[in-house]
Every structure is written in structure tokens, then in C-alpha cells.
Design a protein around this motif. Structure first.
Motif, PDB file in Angstrom:
ATOM      1  N   ARG A  69       0.868  -1.176   0.000  1.00 40.14           N
ATOM      2  CA  ARG A  69       0.000   0.000   0.000  1.00 40.14           C
ATOM      3  C   ARG A  69       0.906   1.227   0.000  1.00 40.14           C
ATOM      4  NH1 ARG A  69      -1.332  -2.372   4.689  1.00 40.14           N
ATOM      5  NH2 ARG A  69      -0.904  -0.470   5.823  1.00 40.14           N
ATOM      6  N   ARG A  70       0.286   2.364  -0.078  1.00 36.02           N
ATOM      7  CA  ARG A  70       1.010   3.637   0.012  1.00 36.02           C
ATOM      8  C   ARG A  70       2.161   3.725  -0.972  1.00 36.02           C
ATOM      9  NH1 ARG A  70       1.234   3.782   6.406  1.00 36.02           N
ATOM     10  NH2 ARG A  70       2.878   5.308   6.131  1.00 36.02           N
ATOM     11  N   GLY A  71       1.927   3.246  -2.197  1.00 34.36           N
ATOM     12  CA  GLY A  71       2.916   3.391  -3.256  1.00 34.36           C
ATOM     13  C   GLY A  71       3.975   2.318  -3.330  1.00 34.36           C
ATOM     14  N   VAL A  72       3.934   1.327  -2.458  1.00 37.65           N
ATOM     15  CA  VAL A  72       4.916   0.233  -2.499  1.00 37.65           C
ATOM     16  C   VAL A  72       4.331  -0.898  -3.353  1.00 37.65           C
ATOM     17  CG1 VAL A  72       6.215  -1.459  -1.154  1.00 37.65           C
ATOM     18  CG2 VAL A  72       5.853   0.851  -0.246  1.00 37.65           C
ATOM     19  N   PHE A  73       4.992  -1.178  -4.476  1.00 39.79           N
ATOM     20  CA  PHE A  73       4.544  -2.209  -5.407  1.00 39.79           C
ATOM     21  C   PHE A  73       5.593  -3.315  -5.526  1.00 39.79           C
ATOM     22  CE2 PHE A  73       2.605   1.773  -6.870  1.00 39.79           C
ATOM     23  CZ  PHE A  73       1.265   1.422  -6.789  1.00 39.79           C
ATOM     24  N   MET A  74       5.139  -4.512  -5.842  1.00 41.89           N
ATOM     25  CA  MET A  74       6.048  -5.662  -5.941  1.00 41.89           C
ATOM     26  C   MET A  74       7.188  -5.428  -6.926  1.00 41.89           C
ATOM     27  SD  MET A  74       4.104  -9.210  -5.510  1.00 41.89           S
ATOM     28  CE  MET A  74       3.681  -9.738  -3.877  1.00 41.89           C
ATOM     29  N   ARG A  75       6.890  -4.836  -8.071  1.00 46.69           N
ATOM     30  CA  ARG A  75       7.938  -4.655  -9.068  1.00 46.69           C
ATOM     31  C   ARG A  75       8.946  -3.584  -8.682  1.00 46.69           C
ATOM     32  NH1 ARG A  75       6.660  -4.522 -14.873  1.00 46.69           N
ATOM     33  NH2 ARG A  75       8.864  -4.144 -14.823  1.00 46.69           N
ATOM     34  N   ASP A  76       8.664  -2.816  -7.626  1.00 38.08           N
ATOM     35  CA  ASP A  76       9.627  -1.833  -7.126  1.00 38.08           C
ATOM     36  C   ASP A  76      10.666  -2.476  -6.209  1.00 38.08           C
ATOM     37  OD1 ASP A  76       8.293   0.198  -8.452  1.00 38.08           O
ATOM     38  OD2 ASP A  76       7.206   0.878  -6.675  1.00 38.08           O
ATOM     39  N   ILE A  77      10.492  -3.765  -5.920  1.00 42.20           N
ATOM     40  CA  ILE A  77      11.386  -4.503  -5.027  1.00 42.20           C
ATOM     41  C   ILE A  77      11.966  -5.655  -5.833  1.00 42.20           C
ATOM     42  CG2 ILE A  77      11.558  -5.793  -2.861  1.00 42.20           C
ATOM     43  CD1 ILE A  77       8.743  -4.464  -2.174  1.00 42.20           C
ATOM     44  N   GLY A  78      13.250  -5.585  -6.126  1.00 37.25           N
ATOM     45  CA  GLY A  78      13.879  -6.633  -6.929  1.00 37.25           C
ATOM     46  C   GLY A  78      15.013  -7.291  -6.181  1.00 37.25           C
ATOM     47  N   VAL A  79      15.109  -8.597  -6.313  1.00 37.47           N
ATOM     48  CA  VAL A  79      16.228  -9.332  -5.715  1.00 37.47           C
ATOM     49  C   VAL A  79      17.329  -9.439  -6.759  1.00 37.47           C
ATOM     50  CG1 VAL A  79      16.997 -11.503  -4.692  1.00 37.47           C
ATOM     51  CG2 VAL A  79      14.701 -10.625  -4.185  1.00 37.47           C
ATOM     52  N   VAL A  80      18.510  -9.017  -6.376  1.00 44.75           N
ATOM     53  CA  VAL A  80      19.703  -9.130  -7.217  1.00 44.75           C
ATOM     54  C   VAL A  80      20.733  -9.931  -6.429  1.00 44.75           C
ATOM     55  CG1 VAL A  80      19.264  -6.998  -8.486  1.00 44.75           C
ATOM     56  CG2 VAL A  80      20.622  -6.918  -6.397  1.00 44.75           C
ATOM     57  N   ASN A  81      21.732 -10.437  -7.126  1.00 45.35           N
ATOM     58  CA  ASN A  81      22.791 -11.202  -6.466  1.00 45.35           C
ATOM     59  C   ASN A  81      24.127 -10.549  -6.737  1.00 45.35           C
ATOM     60  OD1 ASN A  81      20.526 -13.317  -7.224  1.00 45.35           O
ATOM     61  ND2 ASN A  81      21.578 -14.022  -5.396  1.00 45.35           N
ATOM     62  N   THR A  92      13.247   0.578  -6.251  1.00 42.86           N
ATOM     63  CA  THR A  92      12.905   1.697  -7.112  1.00 42.86           C
ATOM     64  C   THR A  92      11.556   2.249  -6.662  1.00 42.86           C
ATOM     65  OG1 THR A  92      11.803   0.260  -8.726  1.00 42.86           O
ATOM     66  CG2 THR A  92      14.138   0.735  -9.115  1.00 42.86           C
ATOM     67  N   GLY A  93      11.146   3.338  -7.268  1.00 41.53           N
ATOM     68  CA  GLY A  93       9.801   3.876  -7.081  1.00 41.53           C
ATOM     69  C   GLY A  93       9.377   4.019  -5.629  1.00 41.53           C
ATOM     70  N   GLY A  94       8.148   3.547  -5.360  1.00 41.64           N
ATOM     71  CA  GLY A  94       7.555   3.689  -4.042  1.00 41.64           C
ATOM     72  C   GLY A  94       8.286   2.934  -2.951  1.00 41.64           C
ATOM     73  N   ALA A  95       8.919   1.808  -3.292  1.00 48.04           N
ATOM     74  CA  ALA A  95       9.663   1.051  -2.282  1.00 48.04           C
ATOM     75  C   ALA A  95      10.866   1.863  -1.799  1.00 48.04           C
ATOM     76  CB  ALA A  95      10.107  -0.299  -2.837  1.00 48.04           C
ATOM     77  N   GLN A  96      11.588   2.480  -2.742  1.00 49.92           N
ATOM     78  CA  GLN A  96      12.733   3.313  -2.358  1.00 49.92           C
ATOM     79  C   GLN A  96      12.262   4.543  -1.594  1.00 49.92           C
ATOM     80  OE1 GLN A  96      16.260   2.734  -2.881  1.00 49.92           O
ATOM     81  NE2 GLN A  96      16.174   4.278  -1.280  1.00 49.92           N
ATOM     82  N   ALA A  97      11.158   5.125  -2.029  1.00 48.57           N
ATOM     83  CA  ALA A  97      10.618   6.314  -1.350  1.00 48.57           C
ATOM     84  C   ALA A  97      10.225   5.993   0.089  1.00 48.57           C
ATOM     85  CB  ALA A  97       9.425   6.872  -2.125  1.00 48.57           C
ATOM     86  N   ARG A  98       9.610   4.846   0.300  1.00 46.16           N
ATOM     87  CA  ARG A  98       9.203   4.467   1.665  1.00 46.16           C
ATOM     88  C   ARG A  98      10.430   4.230   2.542  1.00 46.16           C
ATOM     89  NH1 ARG A  98       6.284   5.257   5.973  1.00 46.16           N
ATOM     90  NH2 ARG A  98       6.135   3.396   7.235  1.00 46.16           N
ATOM     91  N   LEU A  99      11.464   3.557   1.987  1.00 47.88           N
ATOM     92  CA  LEU A  99      12.695   3.347   2.748  1.00 47.88           C
ATOM     93  C   LEU A  99      13.318   4.691   3.127  1.00 47.88           C
ATOM     94  CD1 LEU A  99      14.805   1.392   3.915  1.00 47.88           C
ATOM     95  CD2 LEU A  99      15.950   1.484   1.689  1.00 47.88           C
ATOM     96  N   ASP A 100      13.356   5.614   2.177  1.00 51.67           N
ATOM     97  CA  ASP A 100      13.901   6.949   2.453  1.00 51.67           C
ATOM     98  C   ASP A 100      13.095   7.649   3.549  1.00 51.67           C
ATOM     99  OD1 ASP A 100      15.771   6.469   0.459  1.00 51.67           O
ATOM    100  OD2 ASP A 100      14.716   7.688  -1.040  1.00 51.67           O
ATOM    101  N   PRO A 104      16.033   7.917   9.404  1.00 49.08           N
ATOM    102  CA  PRO A 104      16.218   9.185  10.129  1.00 49.08           C
ATOM    103  C   PRO A 104      17.251  10.085   9.452  1.00 49.08           C
ATOM    104  CG  PRO A 104      16.452   7.302  11.615  1.00 49.08           C
ATOM    105  CD  PRO A 104      16.415   6.762  10.217  1.00 49.08           C
ATOM    106  N   PRO A 105      17.088  11.405   9.599  1.00 48.69           N
ATOM    107  CA  PRO A 105      18.080  12.340   9.061  1.00 48.69           C
ATOM    108  C   PRO A 105      19.471  12.019   9.622  1.00 48.69           C
ATOM    109  CG  PRO A 105      16.145  13.517   9.860  1.00 48.69           C
ATOM    110  CD  PRO A 105      15.991  12.080  10.287  1.00 48.69           C
ATOM    111  N   GLY A 106      20.476  12.166   8.766  1.00 48.40           N
ATOM    112  CA  GLY A 106      21.850  11.904   9.193  1.00 48.40           C
ATOM    113  C   GLY A 106      22.221  10.432   9.186  1.00 48.40           C
ATOM    114  N   HIS A 107      21.327   9.583   8.670  1.00 44.82           N
ATOM    115  CA  HIS A 107      21.569   8.148   8.600  1.00 44.82           C
ATOM    116  C   HIS A 107      21.386   7.637   7.180  1.00 44.82           C
ATOM    117  CE1 HIS A 107      20.900   8.659  12.893  1.00 44.82           C
ATOM    118  NE2 HIS A 107      21.446   7.463  13.081  1.00 44.82           N
ATOM    119  N   VAL A 108      21.967   6.494   6.915  1.00 45.55           N
ATOM    120  CA  VAL A 108      21.722   5.782   5.655  1.00 45.55           C
ATOM    121  C   VAL A 108      21.153   4.409   6.020  1.00 45.55           C
ATOM    122  CG1 VAL A 108      23.487   6.972   4.302  1.00 45.55           C
ATOM    123  CG2 VAL A 108      24.098   4.919   5.553  1.00 45.55           C
ATOM    124  N   ALA A 109      20.254   3.950   5.184  1.00 46.25           N
ATOM    125  CA  ALA A 109      19.631   2.644   5.434  1.00 46.25           C
ATOM    126  C   ALA A 109      20.439   1.547   4.768  1.00 46.25           C
ATOM    127  CB  ALA A 109      18.208   2.633   4.901  1.00 46.25           C
TER     128      ALA A 109
END
Length: 135
Positions: A69-81, A92-100, A104-109
Motif C-alpha cells: 500500500r502507500r505506493g509500495v509495489f512488488m515490481r519496485d522490489i527486486g532481488v539481485v545477487n 525503485t519507485g515507491g519502495a525506495q521512497a518508503r525506505l527513504d 532518520p536524518p543523518g543516517h543511511v539505510a
């Protein structure tokens, strides 16, 4: 600090049935081109390969607290090796936006992913960690 934790258990037989019933339409809606190409290189375990990736998408959506929900779609989440074969998530897209948004400010995920399967089950765990920038 830990920002999120998600897990999912997926039936390989359920994914095989969806592939048989819906074919290309199901694959195109759920999986990235990279995921599909990897599965194509494993014809005898294709459904298991895709089931693990399906579980990873579900686990990530739980870890960020939205589900699909809230813009997170399956194709925005890809498994790579990586070069050594370790799985990771490409967002990508909504999945990356939600992670961002939850970082918290000053941190990286940093997203940690582990996958496993033992027919008829595939399983994924995702841990999202926030690290201070520059560390």
C-alpha cells in the motif's frame, strides 16, 4: 539502529500454480526482468527461485510497515545477487521512497536479506538497519 524487520514464508507450489494459470501476466506484474532472467537459467527450480523472490518482496513490505500500500509495489522490489551470489534488494519507485521516508536524518539505510527454500517452502527475512552517515 534497527528500522524494520520482516519475514515471509511462501508456498513454492502456490507460485508454480500461479505461473501455470496466469503465465506471463503474473510474472510481468510481480517480478523484475533481472529476477525473471535468473529464474530462466534454472528451469528445474524455476518456481522455487521465483518463490524466494516473492517472499523477499513480502518481507520487505512488512519491514517498511506498509505492506503493498502507500505506493509500495512488488515490481519496485527486486532481488539481485552480488558477485559472490549473496542476495540483496534493488529498490525503485515507491519502495525506495518508503525506505527513504523511514530513514532518520543523518543516517543511511542498509537492507539485509536472506533467502532459503526447502520444497515446498521458500522463506525470506529482511532487516533494515540505519547507520550514521559516513560510517
Amino acid at each position: 539502529m534497527i528500522l524494520g524487520l520482516g519475514s515471509d514464508l511462501c508456498s513454492i507450489e502456490r507460485i508454480a500454480a500461479s505461473l501455470a494459470r496466469f503465465g506471463e501476466r503474473f510474472e510481468a506484474r510481480v517480478f523484475t526482468a533481472v529476477e525473471r532472467a535468473r529464474a530462466d537459467r534454472r528451469p528445474f527450480t524455476r518456481a522455487g527461485t521465483l518463490a524466494k523472490r516473492f517472499a523477499a518482496k513480502e518481507a520487505f513490505s512488512k519491514a517498511v510497515g506498509t505492506g503493498f500500500r502507500r505506493g509500495v509495489f512488488m515490481r519496485d522490489i527486486g532481488v539481485v545477487n552480488g558477485p559472490g551470489g549473496a542476495p540483496a534488494l534493488a529498490l525503485t519507485g515507491g519502495a525506495q521512497a518508503r525506505l527513504d521516508a523511514i530513514t532518520p536524518p543523518g543516517h543511511v539505510a542498509r537492507v539485509h536479506l536472506t533467502l532459503t527454500d526447502d520444497h515446498p517452502w521458500a522463506q525470506a527475512f529482511v532487516v533494515i538497519e540505519a547507520l550514521p552517515e559516513g560510517r
